[in-house]
Design a protein around this motif. Sequence first.
Motif, PDB file in Angstrom:
ATOM      1  N   ARG A  67    -115.658  21.860 -81.583  1.00  0.00           N
ATOM      2  CA  ARG A  67    -114.726  21.885 -82.715  1.00  0.00           C
ATOM      3  C   ARG A  67    -115.128  22.949 -83.736  1.00  0.00           C
ATOM      4  NH1 ARG A  67    -111.222  19.915 -79.545  1.00  0.00           N
ATOM      5  NH2 ARG A  67    -110.789  17.672 -79.598  1.00  0.00           N
ATOM      6  N   ARG A  68    -116.428  23.145 -83.932  1.00  0.00           N
ATOM      7  CA  ARG A  68    -116.877  24.215 -84.838  1.00  0.00           C
ATOM      8  C   ARG A  68    -116.476  25.585 -84.304  1.00  0.00           C
ATOM      9  NH1 ARG A  68    -121.880  21.184 -85.761  1.00  0.00           N
ATOM     10  NH2 ARG A  68    -122.867  22.403 -84.110  1.00  0.00           N
ATOM     11  N   ASP A  69    -116.419  25.686 -82.976  1.00  0.00           N
ATOM     12  CA  ASP A  69    -116.034  26.948 -82.343  1.00  0.00           C
ATOM     13  C   ASP A  69    -114.521  27.062 -82.153  1.00  0.00           C
ATOM     14  OD1 ASP A  69    -118.671  27.744 -82.186  1.00  0.00           O
ATOM     15  OD2 ASP A  69    -118.967  26.946 -80.172  1.00  0.00           O
ATOM     16  N   ASN A  70    -113.787  26.176 -82.830  1.00  0.00           N
ATOM     17  CA  ASN A  70    -112.313  26.206 -82.833  1.00  0.00           C
ATOM     18  C   ASN A  70    -111.688  25.903 -81.476  1.00  0.00           C
ATOM     19  OD1 ASN A  70    -112.156  26.959 -85.632  1.00  0.00           O
ATOM     20  ND2 ASN A  70    -112.699  29.051 -85.034  1.00  0.00           N
ATOM     21  N   THR A  72    -109.592  23.570 -79.447  1.00  0.00           N
ATOM     22  CA  THR A  72    -108.614  22.546 -79.838  1.00  0.00           C
ATOM     23  C   THR A  72    -108.196  21.639 -78.685  1.00  0.00           C
ATOM     24  OG1 THR A  72    -106.786  24.088 -79.446  1.00  0.00           O
ATOM     25  CG2 THR A  72    -107.706  24.010 -81.675  1.00  0.00           C
TER      26      THR A  72
END
Length: 221
Positions: A67-70, A72
């Motif tokens: 999630r930190r690395d986007n 989705t």
Amino acid sequence: MRILIIEDNETLATALSHRLKDNGHAVNMTHDGETGLAFLKQEDFDLAILDINLPLRDGLDLLCQARRDNVTTPVLILTARDTTQERIIGLDTGADDYLVKPFEMDELDARVRALLRRQRNNNQHEQIGKLVFDRRGHSVSFEGKDLGLPRREISIFECLFDRSGRFVSKANLLDYVYGIGADVNESVIEVYVSRLRKRLTIYGVEIKVARGLGYLMQVTE
């Protein structure tokens, strides 16, 4: 749809894979957290099924980093941890749903359908030229009539559809249809693409072939 299973219990992972494939999905499997995170960051999946107790990297840590690395991709957590607090932690970390082991396969099917439906709710029926693609129903139709495409050809259609305007290599198609690392010769992709091209041409949709680049699906002008 393309689904990633990240589960260290190989027996369970294989059973899940067979079930999902029987339901018409393309499936990739990995059995440790580091490889699972790499797959999520580098590949496009419609859903990930994630165990928490994984070797090399814990499932919650994997999810948090993703999630930190986007990333989705919707995530369904599978775990034996069944307390309310642990469920809250999993959902707050970024999971979309939570299923406690042991579980019935019918319940897994229902949760997978719900997550995929939620993801595609606004565009279940999409169009290329005069053809309508129904993701949920795994079908392609013309003026309301189902073309009756076989499952493998539907997977190829979906992969090319989602990469509209881009060439897709034979190797990438093979990974999408059979899963990464599958012991399948690339020549089978040529056979399926050839059959699919013949079916689509009469409806004004062509699959363009370019040596060294792969395949591109587009509307015939």
